[in-house]
Design a protein around this motif. Structure first.
Motif, PDB file in Angstrom:
ATOM      1  N   ASP A   1       0.911  -1.268  -0.087  1.00 54.44           N
ATOM      2  CA  ASP A   1       0.013   0.116  -0.099  1.00 54.44           C
ATOM      3  C   ASP A   1       1.059   1.217  -0.123  1.00 54.44           C
ATOM      4  O   ASP A   1       0.351   2.405  -0.251  1.00 54.44           O
ATOM      5  CB  ASP A   1      -0.899   0.021   1.222  1.00 54.44           C
ATOM      6  CG  ASP A   1      -0.049   0.157   2.700  1.00 54.44           C
ATOM      7  OD1 ASP A   1       0.785   0.279   2.708  1.00 54.44           O
ATOM      8  OD2 ASP A   1      -1.039  -0.269   3.481  1.00 54.44           O
TER       9      ASP A   1
ATOM     10  N   ASP B   1      -2.038  -7.432   1.309  1.00 53.85           N
ATOM     11  CA  ASP B   1      -2.613  -6.370   2.129  1.00 53.85           C
ATOM     12  C   ASP B   1      -2.024  -5.563   2.980  1.00 53.85           C
ATOM     13  O   ASP B   1      -2.465  -4.882   3.846  1.00 53.85           O
ATOM     14  CB  ASP B   1      -4.001  -6.953   2.640  1.00 53.85           C
ATOM     15  CG  ASP B   1      -3.447  -8.134   3.851  1.00 53.85           C
ATOM     16  OD1 ASP B   1      -2.401  -8.173   4.069  1.00 53.85           O
ATOM     17  OD2 ASP B   1      -4.541  -8.565   4.512  1.00 53.85           O
ATOM     18  N   SER B   2      -0.686  -5.845   2.849  1.00 53.09           N
ATOM     19  CA  SER B   2       0.444  -5.137   3.809  1.00 53.09           C
ATOM     20  C   SER B   2       0.365  -5.061   5.509  1.00 53.09           C
ATOM     21  O   SER B   2       0.735  -4.471   6.127  1.00 53.09           O
ATOM     22  CB  SER B   2       0.192  -3.289   3.535  1.00 53.09           C
ATOM     23  OG  SER B   2       0.538  -3.429   2.304  1.00 53.09           O
ATOM     24  N   THR B   3      -0.243  -6.225   5.867  1.00 50.92           N
ATOM     25  CA  THR B   3      -0.651  -6.586   7.456  1.00 50.92           C
ATOM     26  C   THR B   3       0.500  -7.180   7.715  1.00 50.92           C
ATOM     27  O   THR B   3       0.777  -7.400   9.076  1.00 50.92           O
ATOM     28  CB  THR B   3      -1.958  -7.399   7.555  1.00 50.92           C
ATOM     29  OG1 THR B   3      -1.961  -8.560   6.792  1.00 50.92           O
ATOM     30  CG2 THR B   3      -2.976  -6.293   7.022  1.00 50.92           C
TER      31      THR B   3
END
Length: 647
Positions: free
Chosen positions: A271, A314-316
């Protein structure tokens, strides 16, 4: 007669088929394959350890993690950490990997100077791209998947057409190229090298269109932001820096604190809000890109060197890889979620316990000793030595383990309690007596015998030069030593006198008694293995090698001799050579995928373990190749007989 001949043909086919059925079962015959049997070479039955890690990358959908290692490319289930596959084919360590946009293909670069494309639907190699003349350090698919870029130690960037599997262009640097990456729009390629520059290339014209200002050291890593407007750079003696791609202007230098002025690894989240940065001391930090502030320090050095980082879609989650493990981190909290283990650093030495139930090997540089259960192929215990390790070996009843450092410190361990029993300093070579009660150690100008019950010295033999190569016969009544003066000395431990002296032309590197003490074998820098008759005290036979004989050993039954060549500089090669010890004839060879550092027979002689620079231990069925070639020879004989039978 024709009917007889037909009957003979059927009998031979049936006989040959029966022999194959009776062969020892190998890993290739397993239906429920586990990670220890993935992609083994011919003759190997298992592999312990998964190799040294170079790079990791999430697949586009986040379901897989690809791990580039010294033995191939491991594919992990990113959720569970379960090994899904091992892609092998490169002949040297795999240094870099990259997925295409839909995750159906993977590109890899290797120290074998090749770039390879893999079809992940079939798990098969699609093609091998050759032309580089140095290690391939970095690879990347173009956003539309039509091209692959590769950066190499041959000072070049290769551009490859995926459809035609050909090289489109070569973009030249002045020094090794460490990192390449396409801009998300595919119009620009960034490359970084050891000449302190980051170069931006126009893909349409294949010309250099810009150069970021000269850095103060080698540029190790680059990463485009997802929108392509910013380029992050990690370099020697330089903070992580953010650059405007359009203007080439420095936007910010992320300065974590005093003493961390080198960042060798950078990576944007998908992101674009987070940048991961790692320093050579193993510190791993997360930065908030919009505010240029540090979010978290995931690992505080000194720690394991971080080789690679990759964010999930999702960059988590952030995956980080050191030489020997992959760790998954929650980006929001900075907490470690899970760890994939089993990878390891360089294998220094292997040894079986006398009953064959345990296999011990070392991480050479870290100074760790690992004990594995052979039956279950699982790790049982870890002993921490804390220094560069040269070798490990058991006493005869398996109760004591010796580990020796390159600096000459020999430690004795109680295997049952996994505790240290004592240590001896300034040791070159060492060997346990067959009954396990004594230890011979070689020192600068003498050989010493120790009582292991009291840890006291029994006697010293003044024998300069005879300090590295030591071996006892089966009942402990004799000891042999080898020296750089080209001699082998035989010692009578009953009378404590020298019994005989044998000679090579150059340095003696290795010696071994056979099982019934009738023969001693010695290997030398003169490229020969020599067999010495211990009854007549004369030379019995000579086996010629094509290079120095670095090591040799008899099988437990004394029927087989294994030897290994030593290259210039003292390292062994990747082949073990098996000889008939009775006739002195060559039998077969076993090839590990990389330089062998150590090997050991199992107590029953049916298995050999090899430890290699690929950072794995492989277990080999000693008889598999011999059975195979026996069948081939039998078939040839049978066909020859048929040919002379009248029709």
């Amino acid at each position: 007669m024709k009917t007889m001949k037909t009957t003979l043909v059927y009998m031979i086919i049936l006989f040959t088929f029966s022999l194959f059925i009776l062969l020892p079962q190998t890993a290739a015959a397993q239906t429920d394959e586990d990670l220890t049997t993935f992609s083994l070479p011919e003759g190997a039955v298992a592999r312990l350890g998964k190799g040294w890690i170079y790079e990791i990358e999430y697949s586009p959908d986040g379901s897989l993690l690809a791990v580039a290692s010294t033995i191939g490319i491991w594919l992990y289930d990113a959720e569970s950490g379960i090994e899904k596959a091992l892609l092998t084919g490169h002949t040297e360590s795999v240094r870099c990997v990259s997925f295409n946009s839909d995750g159906t293909m993977l590109v890899s670069g290797s120290a074998d100077n090749t770039v390879r494309l893999w079809n992940l639907t079939t798990g098969m190699l699609k093609t091998t791209l050759t032309g580089h003349e140095g290690t391939v350090n970095s690879v990347d698919f173009s956003p539309d998947d039509t091209m692959v870029a590769s950066g190499s130690d041959d000072d070049s960037v290769g551009l490859w057409d995926v459809a035609t599997e050909t090289r489109i262009a070569t973009l030249w640097h002045r020094y090794d190229v460490n990192s390449v990456q396409f801009r998300p729009d595919g119009a620009t390629l960034a490359s970084a090298d050891d000449d302190y520059y980051v170069r931006l290339w126009d893909i349409e014209t294949l010309t250099q269109k810009a150069t970021l200002e000269r850095f103060s050291g080698d540029v190790y890593s680059i990463s485009f932001s997802p929108d392509g407007t910013t380029l992050a750079v990690g370099a020697h003696r330089h903070y992580a820096s953010l650059w405007d791609v359009g203007t080439g202007r420095l936007l910010a230098a992320l300065m974590p604190g005093q003493g961390e002025d080198t960042v060798h690894l950078v990576g944007f989240s998908r992101d674009g809000n987070t940048l991961a940065c790692s320093s050579p001391n193993g510190t791993l930090r997360l930065w908030d890109v919009p505010t240029r502030t540090e979010n978290a320090t995931l690992i505080k050095g000194p720690s394991n060197y971080i080789r690679s980082v990759s964010f999930n879609p999702d960059s988590t989650t952030l995956a980080s890889a050191s030489w020997n493990e992959v760790r998954l981190w929650d980006v929001d909290t900075g907490i470690e979620e899970s760890k994939f283990t089993g990878h390891n650093e360089q294998i220094g030495n292997v040894s079986f316990s006398p009953d064959g139930s345990l296999l011990v090997y070392t991480d050479r540089y870290v100074g760790t000793v690992y004990l594995w259960d052979v039956a279950t192929r699982t790790e049982k215990a870890t002993l921490w030595h804390g220094e560069y390790l040269w070798r490990v070996f058991f006493n005869s009843d398996g109760t004591t383990l010796a580990s020796q450092t390159g600096g000459g410190v020999l430690r004795l361990w109680d295997v049952a309690t996994e505790s240290e029993k004592g240590s001896i300093s300034d040791v070159y070579g060492a060997s346990f007596s067959p009954d396990g009660t004594r230890l011979a150690t070689g020192h600068y100008n003498n050989v010493r015998l120790w009582d292991l019950t009291t840890m006291s010295e029994i006697i010293r033999f003044a024998s300069p030069g005879h300090n590295r190569v030591l071996d006892f016969n089966s009942d402990g009544s004799m000891m042999a030593s080898g020296s750089s003066d080209a001699s082998v000395r035989l010692w009578d431990l009953t009378t404590l006198e020298r019994k005989a002296e044998f000679w090579h032309r150059y340095t003696v590197f290795t010696i071994s008694f056979n099982s019934d003490d009738t023969m001693l074998a010695s290997g030398s820098e003169d490229n020969t293995v020599r067999f010495w008759d211990l009854t007549t005290l004369k030379r019995k036979a000579t086996l010629e090698h094509s290079d120095d004989v670095g090591s040799l050993s008899f099988s437990p039954d004394g029927k087989t001799l294994v030897s290994i060549r030593q290259n210039y500089g003292g390292s062994w090669d990747s082949w073990l050579h098996l000889w008939d010890a009775t006739t002195g004839t060559y039998r077969t060879s076993l090839e590990h995928s990389s330089k062998i550092n150590t090997y050991a027979f199992s107590p029953d002689g049916s298995t050999i373990a090899t430890g290699s620079d690929d950072n794995t231990v492989q277990l080999w069925d000693v008889n598999t190749k011999q059975h195979f070639w026996a069948i081939i020879m039998l078939s040839i004989v049978c066909v020859s007989v048929l040919m002379v039978i009248p029709s």
